[in-house]
Design a protein around this motif. Structure first.
Motif, PDB file in Angstrom:
ATOM      1  N   ARG A  92       0.824  -1.203   0.000  1.00 16.57           N
ATOM      2  CA  ARG A  92       0.000   0.000   0.000  1.00 16.57           C
ATOM      3  C   ARG A  92       0.864   1.262   0.000  1.00 16.57           C
ATOM      4  NH1 ARG A  92      -4.849  -1.708  -1.761  1.00 16.57           N
ATOM      5  NH2 ARG A  92      -5.641  -3.444  -0.494  1.00 16.57           N
ATOM      6  N   ALA A  93       0.307   2.321  -0.571  1.00 11.00           N
ATOM      7  CA  ALA A  93       1.014   3.604  -0.579  1.00 11.00           C
ATOM      8  C   ALA A  93       1.294   4.086   0.837  1.00 11.00           C
ATOM      9  CB  ALA A  93       0.188   4.637  -1.346  1.00 11.00           C
ATOM     10  N   SER A  94       0.470   3.643   1.803  1.00 16.85           N
ATOM     11  CA  SER A  94       0.646   4.033   3.202  1.00 16.85           C
ATOM     12  C   SER A  94       1.832   3.343   3.855  1.00 16.85           C
ATOM     13  CB  SER A  94      -0.622   3.686   3.985  1.00 16.85           C
ATOM     14  OG  SER A  94      -0.824   2.276   3.996  1.00 16.85           O
ATOM     15  N   GLY A  95       2.370   2.297   3.191  1.00 14.31           N
ATOM     16  CA  GLY A  95       3.455   1.511   3.763  1.00 14.31           C
ATOM     17  C   GLY A  95       3.010   0.155   4.282  1.00 14.31           C
TER      18      GLY A  95
ATOM     19  N   ASP B  19      -0.564   2.288  -4.923  1.00 17.91           N
ATOM     20  CA  ASP B  19      -0.330   0.941  -4.409  1.00 17.91           C
ATOM     21  C   ASP B  19       0.492   0.132  -5.417  1.00 17.91           C
ATOM     22  OD1 ASP B  19      -1.868   1.574  -2.213  1.00 17.91           O
ATOM     23  OD2 ASP B  19      -3.672   0.540  -2.943  1.00 17.91           O
TER      24      ASP B  19
END
Length: 237
Positions: free
Chosen positions: A105-108, A146
């Motif tokens: 995910r782009a959030s990590g 993502d």
């Protein structure tokens, strides 16, 4: 030098892996993902960050192909493109296995995709019914930014009417001791880096030709095997 539909191709004419455990996530998003942005690749719905193939060829010509591809989606269209993954095979002469799918995910956050989201189904057919099948993977909903890592294993060859009997015997090509492939170092998406590696018995040197453009290459060997690898970086769609 011959030209083939404007694509960079490697044509091979050459004389067990078999991991069945579901792959585990590495626990951290690959650093290479950070360098891939919509600003750097304007107009691209997704970018193939890395595309690695390793082929192990046995004395009989039986080949084991392990592929790992890491793709970052940049738009909603790219997310939709990778919402479902499909891998075709013909059980009469080939074997296909999805070893693991991981979503970064782009959030990590890192999400290994459960094996129960992989379905083995008949391929859609019309007029001629050979019985080919496909592995279909339902990927959790992706958002721009993502990435998805795809690991697969296959063996055998794709031809419907030349299957033999036996366990691995049916995966051995009709011309025993030979392996053939055409590898395209280009596609409909930008590719940051693509690598193709083939490992053969020591007494089976490869014959290869590169069409259209140059590739980086390396050859290595030991007492039992020969290893050849070709790679290319920063390939446009």
């Amino acid at each position: 030098m011959r030209h083939r539909a404007g694509r960079l191709a490697l044509a091979l004419a050459v004389a067990s892996w078999g991991l069945c455990a579901w792959a585990q996530a590495s626990g951290a998003a690959p650093q290479a993902l950070k360098a891939v942005t919509a600003e750097k690749y304007p107009g691209a719905d997704a970018v193939i960050v890395s595309d690695d193939t390793r082929v192990d060829v046995e004395e009989s010509g039986l080949s084991h192909v392990n592929k790992t591809q890491l793709v970052k989606v940049l738009t909603e269209a790219g997310a939709a493109k990778y919402a479902t993954l499909r891998f075709d095979y013909d059980p009469a002469s080939s074997f296909a296995e999805v070893k693991g799918i991981t979503v970064y995910r782009a959030s990590g956050a890192v999400e290994p995709v459960s094996a129960d989201r992989v379905y083995d189904l008949p391929q859609p057919q019309h007029m001629i019914y050979w019985g080919p099948r496909m592995k279909v993977v339902s990927v959790p909903k992706l958002q721009p930014g993502d990435a998805v890592e795809i690991k697969t294993h296959s063996k055998g060859f794709v031809i419907a009417y030349l299957a033999n009997g036996g366990e691995d015997e049916k995966y051995i090509p009709p011309m025993r001791g030979h392996y053939y492939d055409v590898v395209y170092f280009q596609g409909d998406l930008p590719i940051v880096k693509k690598t193709y590696t083939i490992v053969l018995p020591r007494d089976k040197p490869v014959r290869a030709e590169v069409f259209h453009r140059e590739l980086a290459s390396i050859t290595n060997f030991d007492d039992k095997s020969l290893t050849y690898a070709w790679s290319k970086e920063n390939i446009p769609a």
